[in-house]
Write a protein that holds these residues in place. Structure first.
Motif, PDB file in Angstrom:
ATOM      1  N   SER A  51      -0.649  49.468  33.607  1.00  0.00           N
ATOM      2  CA  SER A  51      -1.486  50.028  32.535  1.00  0.00           C
ATOM      3  C   SER A  51      -2.724  50.711  33.097  1.00  0.00           C
ATOM      4  O   SER A  51      -3.168  51.728  32.579  1.00  0.00           O
ATOM      5  N   HIS A  52      -3.309  50.134  34.148  1.00  0.00           N
ATOM      6  CA  HIS A  52      -4.531  50.679  34.746  1.00  0.00           C
ATOM      7  C   HIS A  52      -4.811  49.921  36.035  1.00  0.00           C
ATOM      8  O   HIS A  52      -4.066  48.996  36.385  1.00  0.00           O
ATOM      9  N   GLY A  53      -5.870  50.295  36.732  1.00  0.00           N
ATOM     10  CA  GLY A  53      -6.077  49.774  38.071  1.00  0.00           C
ATOM     11  C   GLY A  53      -6.967  48.559  38.186  1.00  0.00           C
ATOM     12  O   GLY A  53      -7.335  48.179  39.305  1.00  0.00           O
ATOM     13  N   HIS A  54      -7.347  47.911  37.078  1.00  0.00           N
ATOM     14  CA  HIS A  54      -8.168  46.702  37.209  1.00  0.00           C
ATOM     15  C   HIS A  54      -7.357  45.577  37.873  1.00  0.00           C
ATOM     16  O   HIS A  54      -6.144  45.460  37.676  1.00  0.00           O
ATOM     17  N   ALA A  55      -8.097  44.745  38.634  1.00  0.00           N
ATOM     18  CA  ALA A  55      -7.428  43.752  39.484  1.00  0.00           C
ATOM     19  C   ALA A  55      -6.578  42.781  38.691  1.00  0.00           C
ATOM     20  O   ALA A  55      -5.544  42.313  39.190  1.00  0.00           O
ATOM     21  N   ASP A  56      -6.981  42.472  37.441  1.00  0.00           N
ATOM     22  CA  ASP A  56      -6.163  41.502  36.690  1.00  0.00           C
ATOM     23  C   ASP A  56      -4.824  42.103  36.250  1.00  0.00           C
ATOM     24  O   ASP A  56      -3.973  41.397  35.714  1.00  0.00           O
ATOM     25  N   HIS A  57      -4.622  43.397  36.540  1.00  0.00           N
ATOM     26  CA  HIS A  57      -3.348  44.051  36.192  1.00  0.00           C
ATOM     27  C   HIS A  57      -2.582  44.577  37.414  1.00  0.00           C
ATOM     28  O   HIS A  57      -1.389  44.841  37.312  1.00  0.00           O
ATOM     29  N   ILE A  58      -3.287  44.761  38.539  1.00  0.00           N
ATOM     30  CA  ILE A  58      -2.556  45.247  39.727  1.00  0.00           C
ATOM     31  C   ILE A  58      -2.770  44.372  40.961  1.00  0.00           C
ATOM     32  O   ILE A  58      -2.169  44.620  42.002  1.00  0.00           O
ATOM     33  N   PHE A 131      -7.592  53.550  25.760  1.00  0.00           N
ATOM     34  CA  PHE A 131      -9.011  53.868  25.971  1.00  0.00           C
ATOM     35  C   PHE A 131      -9.705  52.706  26.671  1.00  0.00           C
ATOM     36  O   PHE A 131      -9.941  51.647  26.071  1.00  0.00           O
ATOM     37  N   HIS A 132     -10.028  52.894  27.946  1.00  0.00           N
ATOM     38  CA  HIS A 132     -10.617  51.860  28.799  1.00  0.00           C
ATOM     39  C   HIS A 132     -11.596  52.583  29.731  1.00  0.00           C
ATOM     40  O   HIS A 132     -11.503  53.811  29.859  1.00  0.00           O
ATOM     41  N   PRO A 133     -12.504  51.897  30.415  1.00  0.00           N
ATOM     42  CA  PRO A 133     -13.461  52.634  31.265  1.00  0.00           C
ATOM     43  C   PRO A 133     -12.824  53.283  32.500  1.00  0.00           C
ATOM     44  O   PRO A 133     -13.496  54.035  33.203  1.00  0.00           O
ATOM     45  N   THR A 183      -2.475  47.593  26.474  1.00  0.00           N
ATOM     46  CA  THR A 183      -3.471  46.566  26.780  1.00  0.00           C
ATOM     47  C   THR A 183      -4.734  47.209  27.333  1.00  0.00           C
ATOM     48  O   THR A 183      -4.737  48.369  27.740  1.00  0.00           O
ATOM     49  N   ASP A 184      -5.804  46.437  27.301  1.00  0.00           N
ATOM     50  CA  ASP A 184      -7.089  46.896  27.821  1.00  0.00           C
ATOM     51  C   ASP A 184      -7.441  48.246  27.219  1.00  0.00           C
ATOM     52  O   ASP A 184      -7.499  49.280  27.885  1.00  0.00           O
ATOM     53  N   THR A 185      -7.707  48.198  25.928  1.00  0.00           N
ATOM     54  CA  THR A 185      -7.945  49.443  25.201  1.00  0.00           C
ATOM     55  C   THR A 185      -8.774  49.193  23.949  1.00  0.00           C
ATOM     56  O   THR A 185      -8.738  48.097  23.382  1.00  0.00           O
TER      57      THR A 185
HETATM   58 ZN    ZN Z   1      -9.072  46.322  32.343  1.00  0.00          ZN
END
Ligand code: ZN
Ligand code: ZN
Length: 283
Positions: A51-58, A131-133, A183-185
């Motif tokens: 979904s995105h590059g934040h550590a809790d997802h990758i 929509f996430h930072p 997620t994360d949006t």
């Molecule tokens: Zn996130």
């Protein structure tokens, strides 16, 4: 360690704690959504959607790639992600490969909102905007189903066969939105991508559930608050909605009760909280 729920024809299995780790496998589709944890049973899945590059997802992607080596999966997995993060993830894996003295290889596929990617057989992935930072995507899994053309309904079998032999197209292709993941949006992702609201199964974050976090506070971190789903209660045409990515502000064993108290009954019936049994989060 893993949570398993059943949503219509799909098994949803994995782990999800907001800000800690999220990784969810849907074995019937051969897909793994996010790689914030690397459970052994997910490592055989060959298509991973980030979904995105934040550590809790990758954060567990390198471990997951290493375990694949152990279980004899020689071919790199296909990893679908927002186009903007392909180069950075490639550089990170290159550095980790040097540390490991072992190649951590993936087949990287960058997508942008609106892009489609054909998977095996009759499945396609459609990327939708979230929509996430940081650059982020949601995904809709579409199944193309061949259905006999309307005007041929009731026609005798030998006539349909003759038309097919003559090269006539006897089927229409119908797109079925099987499963969506967001997620994360900000909740506005649901307003911008109505396919999320029409997918048979929607797997969506609901990080915050009650007054322990205000709606404004949830929005400031670009996350969804339950109040925002209640506002849209009549918009969900999904058969099942799997809520996940809950904050540790809530104990797993109190979440069903909060949903019972706060969701309108028609929406509550569709909602499956993705939480482990017991009073504490995994790990
Ligand atoms: Zn996130
Ligand atoms: Zn997260």
């Amino acid at each position: 360690m893993l949570t398993t729920v059943t949503a219509g024809p799909y098994t949803v299995r994995g782990i999800s704690v907001g800000g800690v780790y999220t990784s969810i496998a849907v074995p019937e589709l051969g897909l793994l959504f996010d790689a914030g944890a690397s459970p052994r049973s997910s490592c055989a899945i060959d298509t991973i959607l980030l979904s995105h590059g934040h550590a809790d997802h990758i954060g567990a992607l390198p471990a997951l790639l290493g375990i694949r080596g152990l279980v004899g999966k020689a071919k790199p997995p296909r990893v679908i992600m927002p186009a903007e993060i392909v180069a950075d993830l490639g550089a990170a894996l290159a550095a980790l490969s040097r540390l490991q003295r072992f190649p951590l290889e993936i087949e990287a596929i960058g997508m942008s909102p609106g892009d489609e990617l054909a998977l095996r057989g009759d499945l396609t992935i459609r990327a939708v905007r979230t929509f996430h930072p940081v650059p982020s995507l949601g995904y809709v899994v579409v199944r193309h189903v061949a259905k006999l053309r309307h005007e041929l309904h009731g026609a005798p079998g030998h006539e349909i066969a003759a038309r097919r032999r003559a090269g006539e197209e006897i089927n229409d292709i119908e797109d079925r939105l099987e499963l969506a993941y967001a997620t994360d949006t900000l909740v506005s992702a649901l307003d911008h991508a109505p396919a999320l609201l029409r997918a048979r199964v929607l797997v969506v974050e609901c990080t915050f559930l009650d007054e322990r976090k205000t709606v404004e506070g949830a929005r400031a971190g670009c996350h969804i608050h339950l109040d925002e789903l209640v506002e849209r209660a009549d918009s969900f045409h999904n058969e099942h909605i799997v809520l996940m990515h809950f904050s540790q502000l809530y104990r797993p064993d109190e979440i069903a009760g909060i949903l019972d108290a706060r969701l309108p009954p028609a929406l509550r019936k569709k909602v499956i909280p993705f939480v482990p049994a017991g009073t504490s989060w995994p790990g």
